[in-house]
Scaffold this active site. Structure first.
Site, PDB file in Angstrom:
ATOM      1  N   TYR A   1     -12.298 -10.345   0.576  1.00  0.00           N
ATOM      2  CA  TYR A   1     -11.111  -9.487   0.429  1.00  0.00           C
ATOM      3  C   TYR A   1     -10.379  -9.783  -0.883  1.00  0.00           C
ATOM      4  CZ  TYR A   1      -7.644  -6.262   2.291  1.00  0.00           C
ATOM      5  OH  TYR A   1      -6.839  -5.161   2.497  1.00  0.00           O
TER       6      TYR A   1
ATOM      7  N   LYS B   1      -2.032  -7.102  -1.087  1.00  0.00           N
ATOM      8  CA  LYS B   1      -1.426  -6.800   0.229  1.00  0.00           C
ATOM      9  C   LYS B   1      -0.279  -7.756   0.530  1.00  0.00           C
ATOM     10  CE  LYS B   1      -3.916  -3.305   1.780  1.00  0.00           C
ATOM     11  NZ  LYS B   1      -3.355  -1.944   1.660  1.00  0.00           N
TER      12      LYS B   1
END
Ligand code: NAP
Length: 257
Positions: A157, A164
């Site tokens: 990720y 995020k």
């Protein structure tokens, strides 16, 4: 009476019928909300027009969220057509593929900037542009989409997790700033769903399998479940909630060992 009868909203991030944004839009429309949609570039225009054919009172506009001019044009048009605005859905994220695939330590300066601009700063720019229309309506509900990789290091990720984390902090600061104007800002942290953006994550299929095996509910989440949680966070059912990240992940995030 439908929950959102007479309300208006704008949805950023419909790419195709598998987009989380599209599932959310369907739930909002089902409850009576009139919607505006944006698409990025001519490539996606036809997709969005085709999907929205069943919502004849909807508005479809181009918007690359890195362009202040396009953002201003969108909200001018929405103001002209809708008067005010009650809700904004931010379902947009991007990081260059090589920065997602490389070892994290090799993340490029440009990639870092781009990922944060599109995936986090855009929430500030869009909310600011929506502000006069929320004020006309007397309230506003902003909803963004995030993922567990903001809190914990999730293999593959990488840069998107850092963007995020920035998005989640942005949600708290916007909520604190705009609460006195009766504008709420929340996020859903969704478990993995097979979408266009998700396919950019290396090892995504393995991630889906792992989540389904480990989550307390022993399965992955359905788009409709994310959409129903979005409906809750946008409607007055959640009137006392702001600045929160609500997990819709089958409980995956609560597991230690
Ligand atoms: P998606 O269908 O590919 O949606 C992502 C959207 O972001 C696309 O419409 C994409 O348009 C748009 N976008 C990218 N750059 C943009 C820009 N500069 N301006 C305007 N729009 C831009 O994938 P999704 O999975 O539904 O993603 C929606 C949100 O959910 C994202 O924030 C994602 O991080 C989040 N999320 C997804 C998952 C998951 O497993 N799928 C889990 C948790 C959270 P283009 O296609 O033109 O780039």
């Amino acid at each position: 009476m439908p929950l959102l009868q007479g309300k208006t909203g704008i949805v950023f991030g419909v790419a195709n019928k598998r987009s989380i944004a599209w599932a959310i839009a369907q739930a909002l429309s089902r409850e009576g909300m009139r919607l505006a949609f944006t698409y990025q570039g001519e490539r996606l225009k036809a997709n969005v027009e085709e999907l929205c054919a069943a919502m004849p009172d909807s508005l479809i506009l181009p918007c690359d969220v890195t362009s202040d001019a396009e953002i201003d044009a969108v909200f001018k048009e929405v103001g002209d057509k809708f008067g005010g605005l009650d809700a904004l859905v931010h379902s947009v994220a991007f990081a260059p593929r090589e920065d997602l695939e490389n070892d994290f330590v090799n993340t490029s300066r440009e990639g870092f900037k781009t990922a944060h601009d599109i995936s986090a700063y855009s929430l500030v720019g869009l909310t600011r542009a929506a502000l006069p229309l929320f004020e006309k309506s007397g309230s506003g509900a902003v909803l963004a989409l995030t993922y567990y990789g903001a809190e914990k290091a999730v293999e593959g990720y990488n840069l998107m997790g850092v963007a995020k984390a920035s998005l989640e902090a942005t949600i708290r600061y916007l909520a604190a700033n705009l609460g006195p104007k009766n504008i709420r800002v929340n996020a859903i942290s969704a478990g993995p769903v097979n979408t266009l953006a998700a396919r950019g994550i290396k090892g995504f299929t393995g991630m889906l399998k792992h989540h389904a095996e480990r989550a307390p509910l022993r399965r992955n989440v359905e788009l409709e479940e994310i959409a129903n949680a979005a409906l809750f966070l946008i409607s007055s059912m959640s009137a006392g909630i702001t600045g929160e990240v609500l997990f819709v992940d089958g409980g995956y995030n609560i597991i230690g060992l």
